[in-house]
Design a protein around this motif. Structure first.
Motif, PDB file in Angstrom:
ATOM      1  N   VAL A 113       0.869  -1.170   0.000  1.00  0.00           N
ATOM      2  CA  VAL A 113       0.000   0.000   0.000  1.00  0.00           C
ATOM      3  C   VAL A 113       0.900   1.211   0.000  1.00  0.00           C
ATOM      4  O   VAL A 113       1.771   1.339   0.853  1.00  0.00           O
ATOM      5  N   PHE A 114       0.737   2.083  -0.973  1.00  0.00           N
ATOM      6  CA  PHE A 114       1.543   3.291  -1.044  1.00  0.00           C
ATOM      7  C   PHE A 114       0.674   4.478  -0.677  1.00  0.00           C
ATOM      8  O   PHE A 114      -0.431   4.607  -1.157  1.00  0.00           O
ATOM      9  N   ALA A 115       1.185   5.320   0.183  1.00  0.00           N
ATOM     10  CA  ALA A 115       0.472   6.539   0.552  1.00  0.00           C
ATOM     11  C   ALA A 115       1.500   7.609   0.847  1.00  0.00           C
ATOM     12  O   ALA A 115       2.455   7.366   1.570  1.00  0.00           O
ATOM     13  N   PRO A 116       1.346   8.791   0.286  1.00  0.00           N
ATOM     14  CA  PRO A 116       2.311   9.861   0.512  1.00  0.00           C
ATOM     15  C   PRO A 116       2.067  10.571   1.831  1.00  0.00           C
ATOM     16  O   PRO A 116       0.960  10.592   2.340  1.00  0.00           O
ATOM     17  N   LEU A 117       3.117  11.151   2.355  1.00  0.00           N
ATOM     18  CA  LEU A 117       3.051  11.920   3.594  1.00  0.00           C
ATOM     19  C   LEU A 117       3.583  13.324   3.384  1.00  0.00           C
ATOM     20  O   LEU A 117       4.423  13.552   2.548  1.00  0.00           O
ATOM     21  N   GLY A 118       3.118  14.221   4.206  1.00  0.00           N
ATOM     22  CA  GLY A 118       3.803  15.472   4.448  1.00  0.00           C
ATOM     23  C   GLY A 118       3.848  16.482   3.334  1.00  0.00           C
ATOM     24  O   GLY A 118       4.874  17.095   3.139  1.00  0.00           O
ATOM     25  N   SER A 119       2.779  16.694   2.606  1.00  0.00           N
ATOM     26  CA  SER A 119       2.798  17.819   1.689  1.00  0.00           C
ATOM     27  C   SER A 119       2.535  19.075   2.497  1.00  0.00           C
ATOM     28  O   SER A 119       1.946  19.031   3.576  1.00  0.00           O
ATOM     29  N   LYS A 120       2.983  20.224   2.016  1.00  0.00           N
ATOM     30  CA  LYS A 120       2.781  21.476   2.735  1.00  0.00           C
ATOM     31  C   LYS A 120       1.308  21.791   2.907  1.00  0.00           C
ATOM     32  O   LYS A 120       0.914  22.417   3.876  1.00  0.00           O
ATOM     33  N   MET A 175      10.579   6.944  16.409  1.00  0.00           N
ATOM     34  CA  MET A 175      10.549   8.391  16.139  1.00  0.00           C
ATOM     35  C   MET A 175      11.845   9.048  16.602  1.00  0.00           C
ATOM     36  O   MET A 175      12.367   9.934  15.920  1.00  0.00           O
ATOM     37  N   ALA A 176      12.394   8.600  17.728  1.00  0.00           N
ATOM     38  CA  ALA A 176      13.667   9.147  18.209  1.00  0.00           C
ATOM     39  C   ALA A 176      14.797   8.821  17.236  1.00  0.00           C
ATOM     40  O   ALA A 176      15.625   9.684  16.910  1.00  0.00           O
ATOM     41  N   ARG A 177      14.821   7.580  16.734  1.00  0.00           N
ATOM     42  CA  ARG A 177      15.869   7.201  15.780  1.00  0.00           C
ATOM     43  C   ARG A 177      15.700   7.950  14.465  1.00  0.00           C
ATOM     44  O   ARG A 177      16.675   8.389  13.860  1.00  0.00           O
ATOM     45  N   LEU A 178      14.450   8.117  14.022  1.00  0.00           N
ATOM     46  CA  LEU A 178      14.172   8.879  12.810  1.00  0.00           C
ATOM     47  C   LEU A 178      14.709  10.307  12.940  1.00  0.00           C
ATOM     48  O   LEU A 178      15.421  10.794  12.065  1.00  0.00           O
ATOM     49  N   GLN A 179      14.381  10.964  14.042  1.00  0.00           N
ATOM     50  CA  GLN A 179      14.852  12.341  14.263  1.00  0.00           C
ATOM     51  C   GLN A 179      16.379  12.401  14.304  1.00  0.00           C
ATOM     52  O   GLN A 179      16.989  13.305  13.733  1.00  0.00           O
ATOM     53  N   PRO A 218       9.268  18.140   8.142  1.00  0.00           N
ATOM     54  CA  PRO A 218       8.351  19.283   8.090  1.00  0.00           C
ATOM     55  C   PRO A 218       7.146  19.168   9.022  1.00  0.00           C
ATOM     56  O   PRO A 218       6.235  19.978   8.940  1.00  0.00           O
ATOM     57  N   LEU A 219       7.142  18.178   9.913  1.00  0.00           N
ATOM     58  CA  LEU A 219       6.089  18.045  10.900  1.00  0.00           C
ATOM     59  C   LEU A 219       6.689  17.394  12.135  1.00  0.00           C
ATOM     60  O   LEU A 219       7.764  16.806  12.071  1.00  0.00           O
ATOM     61  N   SER A 220       6.028  17.504  13.245  1.00  0.00           N
ATOM     62  CA  SER A 220       6.546  16.923  14.487  1.00  0.00           C
ATOM     63  C   SER A 220       6.418  15.401  14.461  1.00  0.00           C
ATOM     64  O   SER A 220       5.638  14.839  13.688  1.00  0.00           O
ATOM     65  N   SER A 221       7.168  14.747  15.347  1.00  0.00           N
ATOM     66  CA  SER A 221       7.061  13.292  15.466  1.00  0.00           C
ATOM     67  C   SER A 221       5.641  12.896  15.860  1.00  0.00           C
ATOM     68  O   SER A 221       5.107  11.906  15.353  1.00  0.00           O
ATOM     69  N   ALA A 222       5.028  13.669  16.736  1.00  0.00           N
ATOM     70  CA  ALA A 222       3.649  13.376  17.154  1.00  0.00           C
ATOM     71  C   ALA A 222       2.700  13.476  15.964  1.00  0.00           C
ATOM     72  O   ALA A 222       1.817  12.627  15.790  1.00  0.00           O
ATOM     73  N   ALA A 223       2.874  14.504  15.141  1.00  0.00           N
ATOM     74  CA  ALA A 223       2.019  14.658  13.951  1.00  0.00           C
ATOM     75  C   ALA A 223       2.262  13.523  12.962  1.00  0.00           C
ATOM     76  O   ALA A 223       1.314  13.012  12.352  1.00  0.00           O
ATOM     77  N   LEU A 224       3.515  13.101  12.812  1.00  0.00           N
ATOM     78  CA  LEU A 224       3.826  11.987  11.917  1.00  0.00           C
ATOM     79  C   LEU A 224       3.158  10.705  12.410  1.00  0.00           C
ATOM     80  O   LEU A 224       2.620   9.935  11.609  1.00  0.00           O
TER      81      LEU A 224
END
Length: 111
Positions: free
Chosen positions: A16-23, A63-67, A78-84
């Motif tokens: 399943v492909f889904a994009p994230l994080g457009s402005k 999320m910590a490793r990602l950051q 372009p968004l917080s870990s919580a928002a992601l």
């Protein structure tokens, strides 16, 4: 910065492909431009989160490793870990995924 990601596997094994994080916050069609630096040069990172019973397993650790990884190669999320995490849960909900993987790919985008 384009942030199209492969998100999860359906139980049947179909991706399943889904994009994230457009402005704009919209979910645009999933496509990675050929000029994307992640595609051409591996200039990006990935993170994989296991999903069991509809829950993201060890999400805070991922999320910590990602950051940390993004900081190391000087890419701003372009968004917080919580928002992601909210977006990932929405992808799981929309695709009715109870067991699978969330596979995030974040690149520097088109140069």
């Amino acid at each position: 910065m384009g942030l199209c990601r492969r998100h999860s596997l359906r139980p049947s094994g179909a991706e399943v492909f889904a994009p994230l994080g457009s402005k704009s916050g919209r979910f645009p069609p999933s496509a990675r431009p050929a000029a994307d630096r992640g595609f051409q040069f591996g200039d990006g990172i990935y993170e994989v989160v296991y999903v069991q019973d509809g829950r993201l397993i060890d999400a805070p650790l991922h999320m910590a490793r990602l950051q940390r990884s993004l900081r190391e190669i000087d890419i701003l999320l372009p968004l917080s870990s919580a928002a992601l995490e909210v977006v990932m849960r929405e992808v799981l909900r929309r695709n009715r995924i109870s067991t699978g993987l969330v596979y995030l790919q974040i690149s520097r985008g088109v140069a």
